[in-house]
Design a protein around this motif. Sequence first.
Motif, PDB file in Angstrom:
ATOM      1  N   ALA A   1     -24.092  -6.802  -2.742  1.00  0.00           N
ATOM      2  CA  ALA A   1     -24.524  -8.019  -3.426  1.00  0.00           C
ATOM      3  C   ALA A   1     -25.876  -8.533  -2.934  1.00  0.00           C
ATOM      4  N   TRP A   2     -26.192  -8.273  -1.669  1.00  0.00           N
ATOM      5  CA  TRP A   2     -27.368  -8.863  -1.021  1.00  0.00           C
ATOM      6  C   TRP A   2     -28.549  -7.907  -0.998  1.00  0.00           C
ATOM      7  N   ARG A   3     -28.232  -6.602  -1.049  1.00  0.00           N
ATOM      8  CA  ARG A   3     -29.263  -5.574  -0.967  1.00  0.00           C
ATOM      9  C   ARG A   3     -28.901  -4.444  -1.932  1.00  0.00           C
ATOM     10  N   GLY A   4     -29.656  -3.363  -1.918  1.00  0.00           N
ATOM     11  CA  GLY A   4     -29.317  -2.211  -2.751  1.00  0.00           C
ATOM     12  C   GLY A   4     -29.288  -2.564  -4.224  1.00  0.00           C
ATOM     13  N   VAL A   5     -28.142  -2.315  -4.857  1.00  0.00           N
ATOM     14  CA  VAL A   5     -28.017  -2.573  -6.301  1.00  0.00           C
ATOM     15  C   VAL A   5     -27.928  -4.055  -6.628  1.00  0.00           C
ATOM     16  N   LYS A   6     -27.638  -4.897  -5.628  1.00  0.00           N
ATOM     17  CA  LYS A   6     -27.528  -6.345  -5.801  1.00  0.00           C
ATOM     18  C   LYS A   6     -26.558  -6.708  -6.930  1.00  0.00           C
ATOM     19  N   ASP A   7     -25.388  -6.120  -6.851  1.00  0.00           N
ATOM     20  CA  ASP A   7     -24.338  -6.359  -7.846  1.00  0.00           C
ATOM     21  C   ASP A   7     -23.360  -7.376  -7.272  1.00  0.00           C
ATOM     22  N   ASN A   8     -23.344  -8.568  -7.866  1.00  0.00           N
ATOM     23  CA  ASN A   8     -22.487  -9.636  -7.355  1.00  0.00           C
ATOM     24  C   ASN A   8     -21.048  -9.555  -7.844  1.00  0.00           C
ATOM     25  N   ASP A   9     -20.777  -8.717  -8.825  1.00  0.00           N
ATOM     26  CA  ASP A   9     -19.466  -8.718  -9.457  1.00  0.00           C
ATOM     27  C   ASP A   9     -18.534  -7.607  -8.967  1.00  0.00           C
ATOM     28  N   SER A  10     -19.063  -6.648  -8.242  1.00  0.00           N
ATOM     29  CA  SER A  10     -18.237  -5.516  -7.798  1.00  0.00           C
ATOM     30  C   SER A  10     -17.461  -5.875  -6.533  1.00  0.00           C
ATOM     31  N   ALA A  11     -16.199  -5.499  -6.508  1.00  0.00           N
ATOM     32  CA  ALA A  11     -15.354  -5.664  -5.327  1.00  0.00           C
ATOM     33  C   ALA A  11     -14.668  -4.336  -5.059  1.00  0.00           C
ATOM     34  N   MET A  12     -14.236  -4.146  -3.837  1.00  0.00           N
ATOM     35  CA  MET A  12     -13.533  -2.919  -3.477  1.00  0.00           C
ATOM     36  C   MET A  12     -12.081  -3.253  -3.173  1.00  0.00           C
ATOM     37  N   THR A  13     -11.181  -2.483  -3.762  1.00  0.00           N
ATOM     38  CA  THR A  13      -9.752  -2.635  -3.494  1.00  0.00           C
ATOM     39  C   THR A  13      -9.219  -1.300  -2.989  1.00  0.00           C
ATOM     40  N   ASN A  14      -8.501  -1.344  -1.877  1.00  0.00           N
ATOM     41  CA  ASN A  14      -7.855  -0.123  -1.400  1.00  0.00           C
ATOM     42  C   ASN A  14      -6.493  -0.463  -0.809  1.00  0.00           C
ATOM     43  N   SER A  15      -5.673   0.545  -0.655  1.00  0.00           N
ATOM     44  CA  SER A  15      -4.299   0.317  -0.186  1.00  0.00           C
ATOM     45  C   SER A  15      -3.874   1.419   0.772  1.00  0.00           C
ATOM     46  N   VAL A  16      -2.897   1.070   1.579  1.00  0.00           N
ATOM     47  CA  VAL A  16      -2.224   2.030   2.456  1.00  0.00           C
ATOM     48  C   VAL A  16      -0.728   1.850   2.261  1.00  0.00           C
ATOM     49  N   MET A  17      -0.020   2.926   2.019  1.00  0.00           N
ATOM     50  CA  MET A  17       1.431   2.885   1.852  1.00  0.00           C
ATOM     51  C   MET A  17       2.071   3.776   2.912  1.00  0.00           C
ATOM     52  N   ARG A  18       3.091   3.260   3.567  1.00  0.00           N
ATOM     53  CA  ARG A  18       3.782   4.010   4.613  1.00  0.00           C
ATOM     54  C   ARG A  18       5.293   3.986   4.369  1.00  0.00           C
ATOM     55  N   GLY A  19       5.950   5.050   4.778  1.00  0.00           N
ATOM     56  CA  GLY A  19       7.405   5.097   4.751  1.00  0.00           C
ATOM     57  C   GLY A  19       7.979   4.930   3.364  1.00  0.00           C
ATOM     58  N   ALA A  20       8.880   3.960   3.208  1.00  0.00           N
ATOM     59  CA  ALA A  20       9.607   3.769   1.952  1.00  0.00           C
ATOM     60  C   ALA A  20       8.674   3.469   0.786  1.00  0.00           C
ATOM     61  N   PHE A  21       7.550   2.796   1.036  1.00  0.00           N
ATOM     62  CA  PHE A  21       6.618   2.493  -0.045  1.00  0.00           C
ATOM     63  C   PHE A  21       5.964   3.766  -0.583  1.00  0.00           C
ATOM     64  N   LEU A  22       5.830   4.742   0.261  1.00  0.00           N
ATOM     65  CA  LEU A  22       5.225   6.001  -0.157  1.00  0.00           C
ATOM     66  C   LEU A  22       6.225   6.871  -0.911  1.00  0.00           C
ATOM     67  N   LYS A  23       7.500   6.772  -0.514  1.00  0.00           N
ATOM     68  CA  LYS A  23       8.530   7.645  -1.089  1.00  0.00           C
ATOM     69  C   LYS A  23       9.208   7.050  -2.324  1.00  0.00           C
ATOM     70  N   ASP A  24       9.305   5.721  -2.378  1.00  0.00           N
ATOM     71  CA  ASP A  24      10.069   5.054  -3.431  1.00  0.00           C
ATOM     72  C   ASP A  24       9.120   4.401  -4.432  1.00  0.00           C
ATOM     73  N   ALA A  25       8.971   4.990  -5.596  1.00  0.00           N
ATOM     74  CA  ALA A  25       8.050   4.463  -6.610  1.00  0.00           C
ATOM     75  C   ALA A  25       8.481   3.084  -7.092  1.00  0.00           C
ATOM     76  N   ASN A  26       9.782   2.816  -7.174  1.00  0.00           N
ATOM     77  CA  ASN A  26      10.263   1.504  -7.628  1.00  0.00           C
ATOM     78  C   ASN A  26       9.891   0.409  -6.636  1.00  0.00           C
ATOM     79  N   LEU A  27      10.027   0.706  -5.351  1.00  0.00           N
ATOM     80  CA  LEU A  27       9.655  -0.269  -4.329  1.00  0.00           C
ATOM     81  C   LEU A  27       8.150  -0.528  -4.380  1.00  0.00           C
TER      82      LEU A  27
END
Length: 247
Positions: free
Chosen positions: A209-235
């Motif tokens: 946002a401050w340098r480079g492409v100066k894009d104020n609207d882009s955000a980054m979303t990421n996740s980590v899943m461990r154990g039951a969250f990785l194995k159980d799609a419903n959970l």
Amino acid sequence: MADTSQSPSRPSGLILNEDDLATLPASERIRYRLVGADRRYHANDNISAFIREGELLEIKAEVQAKMAEVLKALVIDTDSDHNTQETAKRVAKMFVEEVFRGRYQPMPDVTEFPNISRLNELMIVGPITVRSACSHHMCPIIGKLWIGVLPNEHSNLIGLSKYARIADWIMSRPQIQEEAVIMLADTLQERVKPDGLAIVMEADHFCMAWRGVKDNDSAMTNSVMRGAFLKDANLRREFLSLLPKKS
């Protein structure tokens, strides 16, 4: 515990005694201990175990002196410019005591309770506001994260505020978002020992946002899943469905 897979080489030949070490700047003394212990000291590593009493004050003085040289190299007249006369001192304090304190302070005390009631239902903590810095440009990363926990009868329960304190401790370091979320997951997995752990983080990166492409609207979303969250799609779907939708 820091990853030692890319540790620096152990000092060869030269072994310093305490009197020799006392003549070195604090940063060199701390680095000597880290290298001697074969410990990594990347930007997102915690090095508090190798810092002795009084040395953070010395580190601040070192950073202040170096920052004064940076301002001089930028051709800023800090002698006559009243706005920058104390800037080097303020920046040193900010780095050591505030925005990067997760490198220099031990993990906050976390009281753990046994799972007497044998809770085993999904619990979500968040949004937790987090502030970090990109290790590429030292620009702010500001966002929110959500933590999903599926405990078992052997899990350690910790207070809700402790999730925020641990997250703040991990995030208060220069790093990239992907590694920060993994490090938080590793720490919580070790402390809580749940059947499942899930973390989602969404943040704005000022290096975009401050340098480079100066894009104020882009955000980054990421996740980590461990154990039951990785194995159980419903959970996993249940956890994600309970997170607030972006407007």
